[in-house]
Design a protein around this motif. Structure first.
Motif, PDB file in Angstrom:
ATOM      1  N   ARG A  30      -1.565  -2.020   9.183  1.00 12.24           N
ATOM      2  CA  ARG A  30      -1.227  -1.215   8.015  1.00 12.24           C
ATOM      3  C   ARG A  30      -1.194  -2.135   6.802  1.00 12.24           C
ATOM      4  N   CYS A  31      -1.981  -1.792   5.792  1.00 12.18           N
ATOM      5  CA  CYS A  31      -2.110  -2.607   4.592  1.00 12.18           C
ATOM      6  C   CYS A  31      -1.645  -1.809   3.377  1.00 12.18           C
ATOM      7  N   TYR A  32      -0.854  -2.461   2.537  1.00 15.72           N
ATOM      8  CA  TYR A  32      -0.310  -1.791   1.353  1.00 15.72           C
ATOM      9  C   TYR A  32      -0.813  -2.474   0.086  1.00 15.72           C
ATOM     10  N   GLY A  33      -1.280  -1.657  -0.858  1.00 17.37           N
ATOM     11  CA  GLY A  33      -1.753  -2.170  -2.128  1.00 17.37           C
ATOM     12  C   GLY A  33      -1.102  -1.452  -3.286  1.00 17.37           C
ATOM     13  N   ALA A  34      -0.998  -2.146  -4.417  1.00 13.86           N
ATOM     14  CA  ALA A  34      -0.395  -1.564  -5.611  1.00 13.86           C
ATOM     15  C   ALA A  34      -1.463  -0.868  -6.445  1.00 13.86           C
ATOM     16  N   LEU A  35      -1.144   0.316  -6.912  1.00 15.00           N
ATOM     17  CA  LEU A  35      -2.060   1.057  -7.773  1.00 15.00           C
ATOM     18  C   LEU A  35      -2.420   0.205  -8.995  1.00 15.00           C
ATOM     19  N   GLY A  36      -3.715  -0.040  -9.184  1.00 13.37           N
ATOM     20  CA  GLY A  36      -4.167  -0.874 -10.282  1.00 13.37           C
ATOM     21  C   GLY A  36      -4.161  -2.359  -9.979  1.00 13.37           C
ATOM     22  N   VAL A 113     -19.309  -5.182  19.915  1.00 14.73           N
ATOM     23  CA  VAL A 113     -18.365  -5.993  20.684  1.00 14.73           C
ATOM     24  C   VAL A 113     -16.950  -5.932  20.123  1.00 14.73           C
ATOM     25  N   VAL A 114     -16.810  -5.475  18.875  1.00 11.80           N
ATOM     26  CA  VAL A 114     -15.487  -5.365  18.253  1.00 11.80           C
ATOM     27  C   VAL A 114     -15.429  -4.083  17.444  1.00 11.80           C
ATOM     28  N   HIS A 115     -14.317  -3.369  17.604  1.00  6.13           N
ATOM     29  CA  HIS A 115     -14.031  -2.219  16.745  1.00  6.13           C
ATOM     30  C   HIS A 115     -12.531  -2.247  16.471  1.00  6.13           C
ATOM     31  N   GLN A 116     -12.160  -2.575  15.250  1.00  8.71           N
ATOM     32  CA  GLN A 116     -10.737  -2.620  14.904  1.00  8.71           C
ATOM     33  C   GLN A 116     -10.520  -1.895  13.588  1.00  8.71           C
ATOM     34  N   THR A 117      -9.393  -1.203  13.492  1.00  6.32           N
ATOM     35  CA  THR A 117      -9.125  -0.353  12.339  1.00  6.32           C
ATOM     36  C   THR A 117      -7.999  -0.921  11.485  1.00  6.32           C
ATOM     37  N   GLN A 118      -8.014  -0.510  10.227  1.00  9.92           N
ATOM     38  CA  GLN A 118      -6.942  -0.821   9.278  1.00  9.92           C
ATOM     39  C   GLN A 118      -6.605   0.463   8.524  1.00  9.92           C
ATOM     40  N   GLN A 119      -5.329   0.660   8.278  1.00 13.44           N
ATOM     41  CA  GLN A 119      -4.876   1.829   7.527  1.00 13.44           C
ATOM     42  C   GLN A 119      -4.375   1.370   6.166  1.00 13.44           C
ATOM     43  N   PHE A 120      -5.040   1.814   5.106  1.00 17.75           N
ATOM     44  CA  PHE A 120      -4.673   1.425   3.742  1.00 17.75           C
ATOM     45  C   PHE A 120      -3.750   2.479   3.130  1.00 17.75           C
ATOM     46  N   THR A 121      -2.663   2.009   2.515  1.00 14.03           N
ATOM     47  CA  THR A 121      -1.777   2.857   1.732  1.00 14.03           C
ATOM     48  C   THR A 121      -1.671   2.265   0.331  1.00 14.03           C
ATOM     49  N   ILE A 122      -1.979   3.062  -0.668  1.00 16.05           N
ATOM     50  CA  ILE A 122      -1.892   2.615  -2.061  1.00 16.05           C
ATOM     51  C   ILE A 122      -0.670   3.277  -2.687  1.00 16.05           C
ATOM     52  N   GLU A 123       0.210   2.467  -3.248  1.00 13.26           N
ATOM     53  CA  GLU A 123       1.447   2.981  -3.820  1.00 13.26           C
ATOM     54  C   GLU A 123       1.566   2.601  -5.290  1.00 13.26           C
ATOM     55  N   ALA A 124       2.149   3.513  -6.053  1.00 14.06           N
ATOM     56  CA  ALA A 124       2.541   3.176  -7.421  1.00 14.06           C
ATOM     57  C   ALA A 124       3.827   2.375  -7.341  1.00 14.06           C
ATOM     58  N   PRO A 125       3.896   1.232  -8.001  1.00 15.09           N
ATOM     59  CA  PRO A 125       5.117   0.431  -7.952  1.00 15.09           C
ATOM     60  C   PRO A 125       6.257   1.088  -8.718  1.00 15.09           C
ATOM     61  N   VAL A 126       7.465   0.726  -8.366  1.00 14.69           N
ATOM     62  CA  VAL A 126       8.640   1.208  -9.080  1.00 14.69           C
ATOM     63  C   VAL A 126       8.614   0.621 -10.490  1.00 14.69           C
ATOM     64  N   SER A 127       8.661   1.478 -11.500  1.00 14.70           N
ATOM     65  CA  SER A 127       8.534   0.994 -12.880  1.00 14.70           C
ATOM     66  C   SER A 127       9.852   0.987 -13.634  1.00 14.70           C
ATOM     67  N   SER A 128      10.839   1.774 -13.188  1.00 15.20           N
ATOM     68  CA  SER A 128      12.112   1.805 -13.893  1.00 15.20           C
ATOM     69  C   SER A 128      13.218   2.249 -12.949  1.00 15.20           C
ATOM     70  N   ASN A 195       9.729  -0.378  -2.871  1.00 15.86           N
ATOM     71  CA  ASN A 195       8.824   0.209  -1.900  1.00 15.86           C
ATOM     72  C   ASN A 195       8.043  -0.942  -1.278  1.00 15.86           C
ATOM     73  N   HIS A 196       6.929  -0.675  -0.666  1.00  9.80           N
ATOM     74  CA  HIS A 196       6.231  -1.741   0.047  1.00  9.80           C
ATOM     75  C   HIS A 196       5.657  -2.811  -0.875  1.00  9.80           C
ATOM     76  N   ILE A 197       5.493  -2.487  -2.162  1.00  7.12           N
ATOM     77  CA  ILE A 197       4.796  -3.430  -3.035  1.00  7.12           C
ATOM     78  C   ILE A 197       5.570  -3.806  -4.297  1.00  7.12           C
ATOM     79  N   GLY A 244       0.870  -6.396   9.749  1.00  9.34           N
ATOM     80  CA  GLY A 244       0.233  -5.242  10.367  1.00  9.34           C
ATOM     81  C   GLY A 244       1.112  -4.030  10.476  1.00  9.34           C
ATOM     82  N   LYS A 245       2.422  -4.164  10.235  1.00  7.84           N
ATOM     83  CA  LYS A 245       3.323  -3.033  10.458  1.00  7.84           C
ATOM     84  C   LYS A 245       4.061  -2.609   9.209  1.00  7.84           C
ATOM     85  N   ARG A 246       4.552  -3.556   8.402  1.00 13.03           N
ATOM     86  CA  ARG A 246       5.342  -3.154   7.242  1.00 13.03           C
ATOM     87  C   ARG A 246       5.203  -4.205   6.163  1.00 13.03           C
ATOM     88  N   GLY A 247       5.733  -3.879   4.977  1.00 20.14           N
ATOM     89  CA  GLY A 247       5.663  -4.798   3.861  1.00 20.14           C
ATOM     90  C   GLY A 247       6.729  -5.871   3.961  1.00 20.14           C
TER      91      GLY A 247
END
Length: 250
Positions: A30-36, A113-128, A195-197, A244-247
């Motif tokens: 599980r992969c987490y990215g910040a919006l922008g 010979v290889v098949h591996q998956t990743q789950q992407f979650t994009i989050e808006a960061p806490v701004s205030s 949050n995660h990011i 792979g599991k959490r932020g």
């Protein structure tokens, strides 16, 4: 008689330049990215010796390479792939980047010979963060913490740098956004939202004793300082690691 105080902390441009890292070599990571922001994914140790590989988003091919030569990169205008360390860097993340990805590796005979998956979650960061404190005539302090701009916010509270315990609370717990403190509890109250990011804290309330002009005694919570940005022993850097599991904040 009750007194209410509001404390507002704003973090501007938090997502720009925020970089997260994810080890995508584990199947189901599980992969987490910040919006922008930027997400760096390690897909493999070294791609230079692999005969053929492709990276897919659902059924759409993102990256295709053969014999150490990149044949196709669908998002080349905002990404780079480094074969010798197997990392794929995606800039200017958007919500459309979320979803399931799959890396497929083939041998020289065309067998997968290889098949591996990743789950992407994009989050808006806490701004205030908005921290509201209300002191009742009985000396109990009700505090409410709210946030804007962040996906899936999680709350936590500390008093004088230590996690709030149930023995200090009349209602709520350390993970709720609304709490009521007992009358004899005092110290520097901090609400943190993450949050995660991203993570932001609102600080500044301390406990004092007050006597009104009419002689009425009221215990009171007040804002400690004009500068309410929290200065903590460790600060959140611009680069955040997600396993792979959490932020994880590093």
């Amino acid at each position: 008689m009750e007194a209410a105080f509001r404390l507002f902390v704003l973090l501007i441009g938090v997502s720009h330049g925020l970089e997260t890292f994810c080890d995508g070599r584990q199947d189901g990571a599980r992969c987490y990215g910040a919006l922008g922001g930027t997400l760096v994914v390690k897909l493999m140790d070294d791609a230079s010796a692999i005969y053929k590989y492709q990276w897919l988003n659902k059924t759409r091919g993102i990256l295709n390479a053969r014999k150490n030569k990149i044949v196709h990169n669908m998002i080349e205008n905002r990404s780079t792939f480094t074969p010798n360390n197997g990392t794929f860097r995606i800039n200017n993340l958007s919500m459309t980047d979320a979803g399931e990805y799959a890396l497929e590796i083939f041998d020289s005979h065309g067998y997968k010979v290889v098949h591996q998956t990743q789950q992407f979650t994009i989050e808006a960061p806490v701004s205030s963060v908005l921290l509201v404190s209300e002191c009742s005539s009985q000396g109990e302090m009700r505090a409410s913490c709210s946030s804007e701009g962040g996906d899936s916010p999680q709350y936590s509270w500390t008093l004088d740098g230590r996690t709030l315990t149930n023995t200090q609370l009349l209602s709520g717990n350390n993970e709720t956004n609304n709490i009521t403190l007992k009358q004899d509890v005092s110290g520097r109250l901090v609400c943190s939202v993450r949050n995660h990011i991203s993570r932001i804290s609102a600080c500044g309330f301390i406990y004092i004793n007050c006597t009104l002009p009419n002689g009425t005694y009221i215990p009171h919570w007040v804002i400690k300082a004009i500068n309410n940005r929290c200065i903590e022993p460790t600060t959140t850097p611009n680069r955040i690691n997600t396993d792979g599991k959490r932020g994880i904040l590093v």
